[in-house]
Scaffold this motif. Structure first.
Motif, PDB file in Angstrom:
ATOM      1  N   ASN A  79       0.820  -1.214   0.000  1.00  0.00           N
ATOM      2  CA  ASN A  79       0.000   0.000   0.000  1.00  0.00           C
ATOM      3  C   ASN A  79       0.858   1.270   0.000  1.00  0.00           C
ATOM      4  O   ASN A  79       0.542   2.246  -0.692  1.00  0.00           O
ATOM      5  CB  ASN A  79      -0.969   0.009   1.180  1.00  0.00           C
ATOM      6  CG  ASN A  79      -0.296  -0.146   2.522  1.00  0.00           C
ATOM      7  OD1 ASN A  79       0.238  -1.212   2.828  1.00  0.00           O
ATOM      8  ND2 ASN A  79      -0.306   0.905   3.339  1.00  0.00           N
ATOM      9  N   TYR A  83       1.095   4.894  -2.956  1.00  0.00           N
ATOM     10  CA  TYR A  83       0.511   6.122  -2.433  1.00  0.00           C
ATOM     11  C   TYR A  83       0.656   7.328  -3.363  1.00  0.00           C
ATOM     12  O   TYR A  83      -0.215   8.190  -3.388  1.00  0.00           O
ATOM     13  CB  TYR A  83       1.151   6.479  -1.086  1.00  0.00           C
ATOM     14  CG  TYR A  83       0.564   5.758   0.105  1.00  0.00           C
ATOM     15  CD1 TYR A  83      -0.665   5.109   0.040  1.00  0.00           C
ATOM     16  CD2 TYR A  83       1.243   5.747   1.323  1.00  0.00           C
ATOM     17  CE1 TYR A  83      -1.191   4.455   1.134  1.00  0.00           C
ATOM     18  CE2 TYR A  83       0.714   5.100   2.436  1.00  0.00           C
ATOM     19  CZ  TYR A  83      -0.502   4.450   2.341  1.00  0.00           C
ATOM     20  OH  TYR A  83      -1.016   3.820   3.436  1.00  0.00           O
ATOM     21  N   ASN A 119      -4.325   5.864  -2.613  1.00  0.00           N
ATOM     22  CA  ASN A 119      -5.367   6.046  -1.602  1.00  0.00           C
ATOM     23  C   ASN A 119      -4.721   6.004  -0.222  1.00  0.00           C
ATOM     24  O   ASN A 119      -4.583   4.948   0.390  1.00  0.00           O
ATOM     25  CB  ASN A 119      -6.429   4.956  -1.739  1.00  0.00           C
ATOM     26  CG  ASN A 119      -7.621   5.189  -0.815  1.00  0.00           C
ATOM     27  OD1 ASN A 119      -7.544   5.960   0.136  1.00  0.00           O
ATOM     28  ND2 ASN A 119      -8.720   4.512  -1.102  1.00  0.00           N
ATOM     29  N   ARG A 120      -4.315   7.174   0.280  1.00  0.00           N
ATOM     30  CA  ARG A 120      -3.633   7.236   1.564  1.00  0.00           C
ATOM     31  C   ARG A 120      -4.583   7.083   2.753  1.00  0.00           C
ATOM     32  O   ARG A 120      -4.135   6.834   3.870  1.00  0.00           O
ATOM     33  CB  ARG A 120      -2.869   8.554   1.693  1.00  0.00           C
ATOM     34  CG  ARG A 120      -1.660   8.657   0.771  1.00  0.00           C
ATOM     35  CD  ARG A 120      -0.990  10.018   0.871  1.00  0.00           C
ATOM     36  NE  ARG A 120       0.176  10.105  -0.002  1.00  0.00           N
ATOM     37  CZ  ARG A 120       1.427   9.892   0.387  1.00  0.00           C
ATOM     38  NH1 ARG A 120       1.670   9.565   1.641  1.00  0.00           N
ATOM     39  NH2 ARG A 120       2.431  10.004  -0.469  1.00  0.00           N
ATOM     40  N   SER A 121      -5.873   7.209   2.525  1.00  0.00           N
ATOM     41  CA  SER A 121      -6.835   7.124   3.628  1.00  0.00           C
ATOM     42  C   SER A 121      -7.291   5.698   3.907  1.00  0.00           C
ATOM     43  O   SER A 121      -7.892   5.437   4.946  1.00  0.00           O
ATOM     44  CB  SER A 121      -8.057   8.002   3.336  1.00  0.00           C
ATOM     45  OG  SER A 121      -8.763   7.515   2.204  1.00  0.00           O
ATOM     46  N   ASP A 122      -7.024   4.778   2.985  1.00  0.00           N
ATOM     47  CA  ASP A 122      -7.447   3.386   3.183  1.00  0.00           C
ATOM     48  C   ASP A 122      -6.302   2.471   2.770  1.00  0.00           C
ATOM     49  O   ASP A 122      -6.066   2.230   1.592  1.00  0.00           O
ATOM     50  CB  ASP A 122      -8.692   3.077   2.357  1.00  0.00           C
ATOM     51  CG  ASP A 122      -9.259   1.691   2.655  1.00  0.00           C
ATOM     52  OD1 ASP A 122      -8.601   0.914   3.377  1.00  0.00           O
ATOM     53  OD2 ASP A 122     -10.357   1.376   2.162  1.00  0.00           O
ATOM     54  N   TRP A 123      -5.594   1.955   3.774  1.00  0.00           N
ATOM     55  CA  TRP A 123      -4.441   1.090   3.530  1.00  0.00           C
ATOM     56  C   TRP A 123      -4.797  -0.394   3.588  1.00  0.00           C
ATOM     57  O   TRP A 123      -3.937  -1.250   3.591  1.00  0.00           O
ATOM     58  CB  TRP A 123      -3.324   1.413   4.527  1.00  0.00           C
ATOM     59  CG  TRP A 123      -3.797   1.453   5.957  1.00  0.00           C
ATOM     60  CD1 TRP A 123      -3.846   0.425   6.842  1.00  0.00           C
ATOM     61  CD2 TRP A 123      -4.290   2.605   6.649  1.00  0.00           C
ATOM     62  NE1 TRP A 123      -4.338   0.835   8.047  1.00  0.00           N
ATOM     63  CE2 TRP A 123      -4.620   2.185   7.968  1.00  0.00           C
ATOM     64  CE3 TRP A 123      -4.485   3.951   6.294  1.00  0.00           C
ATOM     65  CZ2 TRP A 123      -5.144   3.056   8.918  1.00  0.00           C
ATOM     66  CZ3 TRP A 123      -4.999   4.811   7.249  1.00  0.00           C
ATOM     67  CH2 TRP A 123      -5.317   4.373   8.537  1.00  0.00           C
ATOM     68  N   LYS A 166      -8.433  -2.455   8.285  1.00  0.00           N
ATOM     69  CA  LYS A 166      -7.449  -2.133   7.246  1.00  0.00           C
ATOM     70  C   LYS A 166      -6.155  -2.947   7.362  1.00  0.00           C
ATOM     71  O   LYS A 166      -5.151  -2.609   6.740  1.00  0.00           O
ATOM     72  CB  LYS A 166      -7.117  -0.638   7.229  1.00  0.00           C
ATOM     73  CG  LYS A 166      -8.306   0.281   6.984  1.00  0.00           C
ATOM     74  CD  LYS A 166      -7.873   1.737   6.906  1.00  0.00           C
ATOM     75  CE  LYS A 166      -9.039   2.676   6.708  1.00  0.00           C
ATOM     76  NZ  LYS A 166      -9.931   2.729   7.884  1.00  0.00           N
TER      77      LYS A 166
END
Length: 273
Positions: A79, A83, A119-123, A166
Motif C-alpha cells: 500500500n 501512495y 489512496n492514503r486514507s485506506d491502507w 485495514k
C-alpha cells in the motif's frame, strides 16, 4: 529451490530529516539490502512496502542496488508503494508485473496485487474480480503441486492483527472461495502488519513477516524433495540497531511495532509435502 523473502522495507526519502538522520538511514538501508542480496537464493522477493512514500526517487534508490546485484528479484506491491504515483508508472520504473505466476518443477509461485491505487486514507487490501478469478484458476490448475502465494496484505482472520481494520484483504472480498480450490500443499506469504506470525488452517499455511525496521531479518524458504522449510536470517551488524534508532521514529507514518519478532513458532516452519 531457495527463496529469500523480505518483509516491509519502508525506504523513505525522509522529507525534513536532519543530516544525522539521513546518514543513519543510508547506512541502515545499505546494510540491510547488502545482507539480503548477498544471500544465495534462486529468487529474492519483496512482500511490498519496499518504499515508504511510493515516490519515484525511493523506487530508483532501491532498484539501482537490486538491479546491480544480478539477482532475480520480484516485488509485490504494498500500500505504501502505491501512495504517490499510478501503478503503471511504478511498473515502468521497476520493470515488474502487477500480478503473475511462475511455474517451476518443484512448485507454482503466484504473486498478487492486493493494493488500492493512490489512496492514503485506506491502507486495507482488495482484489478485483478479474484477479480473484485468475487466482482460483491458477490454484485449480496446480493440482497436487505445492503452491506459494505472495501478497502484501494477509487474508482476514488468519495471521496476527488481521481482524483489525485495514490490516487484511477486506473480509467482504471472498478470497477464501478461491483458496479452497487448491488441493495439496499451500502457503500464503504476506507482510503489512509488521509482526511475525504463522498460522496453519484448512490446508493452508499463512506466513506473515515483520517490517525490517522493527526486526532486521528476512525469511529463507527452502523446498527440497518432500519438505518445505521456512527459517530466518538475522541481519547482524553491530551498528545497525543504533542507526535505525536514530531515524525510525521520525519517519512520518511509521510507528515501531512492539513484539514484532513474535514467538519462536512465528519464525520457523517445516512442512512435509
Amino acid at each position: 529451490m531457495r527463496i529469500a523473502l523480505l518483509g516491509d522495507f519502508h525506504y523513505s526519502r525522509m522529507d525534513g530529516g536532519t543530516a544525522e538522520m539521513l546518514e543513519a538511514r543510508d547506512a541502515a538501508y545499505k546494510t540491510m539490502l547488502d545482507a539480503f542480496l548477498q544471500t544465495e537464493a534462486d529468487l529474492h522477493i519483496s512482500l511490498g512496502d519496499l518504499t515508504h512514500g511510493g515516490y519515484p526517487e525511493e523506487f530508483r534508490y532501491v532498484f539501482e542496488q537490486i538491479n546491480g546485484s544480478g539477482r532475480s528479484f520480484i516485488h509485490v506491491l504494498g500500500n505504501h508503494d502505491t501512495y504517490s504515483i499510478p501503478k503503471t508508472e511504478i511498473l515502468a520504473i521497476t520493470g515488474q508485473q502487477r500480478y503473475g505466476a511462475i511455474e517451476l518443477d518443484e512448485a507454482k509461485l503466484l504473486f498478487l496485487d492486493s493494493t488500492k491505487e493512490m489512496n492514503r486514507s485506506d491502507w486495507g487490501g482488495e482484489l478485483d474480480e478479474r484477479q480473484l478469478a485468475w487466482l482460483k484458476e491458477q490454484l485449480e490448475q496446480s493440482g497436487g503441486k505445492p503452491v506459494l502465494v505472495f501478497a502484501h496484505h494477509p487474508v482476514y482472520d488468519t495471521t496476527a492483527h488481521s481482524t483489525k481494520d485495514k490490516l487484511s484483504i477486506h473480509p467482504d472480498i471472498d478470497i477464501q472461495s478461491a483458496l479452497r480450490a487448491k488441493q495439496g500443499p499451500a502457503f500464503y506469504f504476506c507482510g503489512h502488519n509488521h509482526i511475525n506470525s504463522i498460522v496453519s488452517r484448512d490446508g493452508w499455511h499463512y506466513i506473515q513477516t515483520a517490517a525490517c525496521l522493527d526486526h532486521p531479518a528476512f525469511r529463507l524458504i527452502e523446498l527440497s524433495g518432500k519438505k518445505l522449510t521456512i527459517g530466518f536470517v538475522t541481519m547482524e551488524d553491530e551498528t545497525l540497531s543504533s542507526h535505525i534508532e536514530r531515524f525510525n521514529t521520525q519517519v512520518k507514518g511509521f510507528k515501531p511495532t512492539a513484539d514484532a519478532q513474535g514467538l519462536e513458532q512465528d519464525r520457523y516452519l517445516q512442512v512435509g509435502l
